[in-house]
Design a protein around this motif. Sequence first.
Motif, short mmCIF file in Angstrom:
data_model
loop_
_atom_site.label_atom_id
_atom_site.label_comp_id
_atom_site.label_asym_id
_atom_site.label_seq_id
_atom_site.Cartn_x
_atom_site.Cartn_y
_atom_site.Cartn_z
N GLY A 127 0.82 -1.22 0.00
CA GLY A 127 0.00 0.00 0.00
C GLY A 127 0.84 1.26 0.00
N GLY A 128 1.85 1.29 0.87
CA GLY A 128 2.73 2.46 0.92
C GLY A 128 3.53 2.63 -0.35
N GLY A 129 3.97 1.51 -0.92
CA GLY A 129 4.78 1.57 -2.14
C GLY A 129 4.01 2.11 -3.33
N LEU A 130 2.72 1.86 -3.36
CA LEU A 130 1.89 2.38 -4.45
C LEU A 130 1.35 3.77 -4.13
CD1 LEU A 130 -0.08 -0.83 -5.41
CD2 LEU A 130 1.89 0.18 -6.58
N HIS A 131 1.01 4.01 -2.88
CA HIS A 131 0.43 5.30 -2.49
C HIS A 131 1.38 6.46 -2.75
CE1 HIS A 131 -1.95 8.20 -0.29
NE2 HIS A 131 -0.88 8.53 0.39
N GLU A 132 2.67 6.24 -2.55
CA GLU A 132 3.64 7.33 -2.70
C GLU A 132 3.90 7.71 -4.15
OE1 GLU A 132 5.07 9.19 -0.34
OE2 GLU A 132 3.97 8.12 1.20
N LEU A 133 3.49 6.87 -5.09
CA LEU A 133 3.71 7.17 -6.50
C LEU A 133 2.60 8.08 -7.01
CD1 LEU A 133 4.77 3.63 -7.68
CD2 LEU A 133 6.24 5.55 -7.07
N ASP A 134 2.93 8.98 -7.90
CA ASP A 134 1.98 9.97 -8.40
C ASP A 134 1.75 9.75 -9.89
OD1 ASP A 134 0.49 12.16 -9.08
OD2 ASP A 134 1.94 13.64 -8.40
N PRO A 135 0.63 9.14 -10.27
CA PRO A 135 0.39 8.89 -11.70
C PRO A 135 0.32 10.17 -12.52
CG PRO A 135 -1.58 8.37 -10.41
CD PRO A 135 -0.49 8.69 -9.43
N ALA A 136 -0.06 11.28 -11.92
CA ALA A 136 -0.12 12.54 -12.65
C ALA A 136 1.27 13.02 -13.05
CB ALA A 136 -0.81 13.61 -11.79
N GLN A 137 2.28 12.61 -12.30
CA GLN A 137 3.66 12.98 -12.61
C GLN A 137 4.35 11.91 -13.44
OE1 GLN A 137 5.14 15.91 -11.80
NE2 GLN A 137 3.15 16.54 -11.05
N GLY A 138 3.66 10.84 -13.78
CA GLY A 138 4.26 9.77 -14.57
C GLY A 138 5.16 8.86 -13.77
N THR A 139 4.98 8.83 -12.45
CA THR A 139 5.88 8.02 -11.62
C THR A 139 5.24 6.71 -11.18
OG1 THR A 139 5.18 9.17 -9.62
CG2 THR A 139 7.13 10.03 -10.76
#
Length: 144
Positions: free
Chosen positions: A124-136
């Motif tokens: 959960g933490g590993g996915l939550h910290e990524l920002d799809p709007a930034q392409g990450t």
Amino acid sequence: MPASLLPFLPLTGDPLPAPRTAFDQALRALLDDLFAALPTWATQMGFHGYDDRWPDLSERGRRARLALYARHRAALVALPEAELTPDEVIDCGITLEALDAFAFDDGVLRQGAWDALGYVALLGGGLHELDPAQGTLTRLEFDR
């Protein structure tokens, strides 16, 4: 082309300052190794160079992290205190305590051996910290 076949290219530069002192160099080496070994933690700290990776949760990975902590602890302890600034003495102590906490987590606590919710939290933490709007959003590869 499916997203999983594209090479990972970090979209951010290296946010770490260039080392100026022996302590800076030791700290930079530690952070480089910690970020590579604990990529989800790196993301949480704001370093996105390993957003395409997950930590190695195998026994081999755990032992490698313990060796990493010991190696960097020895390097920090070997710095002559007389050559450190007063701020670096404090920062070195804080860094040693953080390394001891990492070593305790991997060497004694070993949460993954007895608590499956630790894996849920990591995911959960590993996915939550990524920002799809930034392409990450690169840890979760999928075909569009």
